[in-house]
Design an enzyme around this catalytic site. Structure first.
Site, short mmCIF file in Angstrom:
data_model
loop_
_atom_site.label_atom_id
_atom_site.label_comp_id
_atom_site.label_asym_id
_atom_site.label_seq_id
_atom_site.Cartn_x
_atom_site.Cartn_y
_atom_site.Cartn_z
N ARG A 25 17.67 -3.90 8.82
CA ARG A 25 16.87 -2.67 8.65
C ARG A 25 16.54 -2.27 10.26
NH1 ARG A 25 11.55 -1.83 10.05
NH2 ARG A 25 11.06 -4.11 9.76
N HIS A 68 18.58 -2.60 12.82
CA HIS A 68 19.89 -2.41 13.70
C HIS A 68 20.94 -2.18 13.10
CE1 HIS A 68 17.20 -4.17 17.03
NE2 HIS A 68 16.97 -5.36 16.18
N LYS A 128 7.98 1.55 18.54
CA LYS A 128 8.65 0.59 19.02
C LYS A 128 9.56 1.18 20.32
CE LYS A 128 12.26 -2.85 18.06
NZ LYS A 128 13.22 -3.42 17.12
N HIS A 141 18.47 -11.39 15.18
CA HIS A 141 17.71 -10.83 16.44
C HIS A 141 18.54 -10.21 17.41
CE1 HIS A 141 15.08 -10.05 19.98
NE2 HIS A 141 15.98 -10.82 20.59
#
Length: 152
Positions: free
Chosen positions: A38, A40, A69, A147
């Protein structure tokens, strides 16, 4: 008669709570792999360089809810290509863990950075398109991206 009525109402209450209770917990927790996708992945990418791309995508992907963010990177390659990085060169992550992997080739990416004057709820981002190697952390079984660590 009072006992029958009480039993009926109690049964009705249990039935109603059975329907309502699952919805009280809210949405199910997003997995790390789904969160990575979602936040990246944008396989299409901008059709052409657009200064508003980051503002639109950060909002659409839910990264401006409650706060802005500060930094995010979108990868414009097929998910399978990004997942394949998990079997490429292992490197140390910024946090010191050893589950990061560096892409063997450069990928199309867009970096989004919050402008200094921007304040929530009006999150305003700069958009920078480039071709860089990416470093991602992978985890789980199957071993998948969880990540985004860096672009180099």
């Amino acid at each position: 008669m009072g006992l029958e009525k009480s039993l009926f109402l109690f049964s009705l209450l249990v039935l109603v709570l059975g329907w309502v209770q699952p919805s009280l917990g809210g949405e199910s927790r997003e997995s790390s792999a789904d969160k990575f996708k979602r936040q990246h992945m944008d396989t299409e990418g901008p059709s052409k360089s657009s200064p508003t791309y980051c503002n639109q995508m950060m909002k659409r992907q839910g990264m401006t809810k409650g706060s802005c963010k500060p930094v995010n990177t979108f990868v414009h390659e097929p998910l399978e290509d990004v997942q394949a990085i998990c079997s490429q060169g292992q490197v140390t992550c910024k946090n010191g863990r050893n589950n990061c992997h560096k892409s063997s080739s450069t990928l199309r990416i867009t970096d989004c950075r919050l402008k200094g004057s921007s304040k929530y709820p009006n999150c305003d981002y700069t958009t920078t398109d480039s071709q860089k190697h990416i470093i991602i952390a992978c985890d789980g079984n199957p071993y998948v991206p969880v990540h985004f660590d860096a672009s180099v």
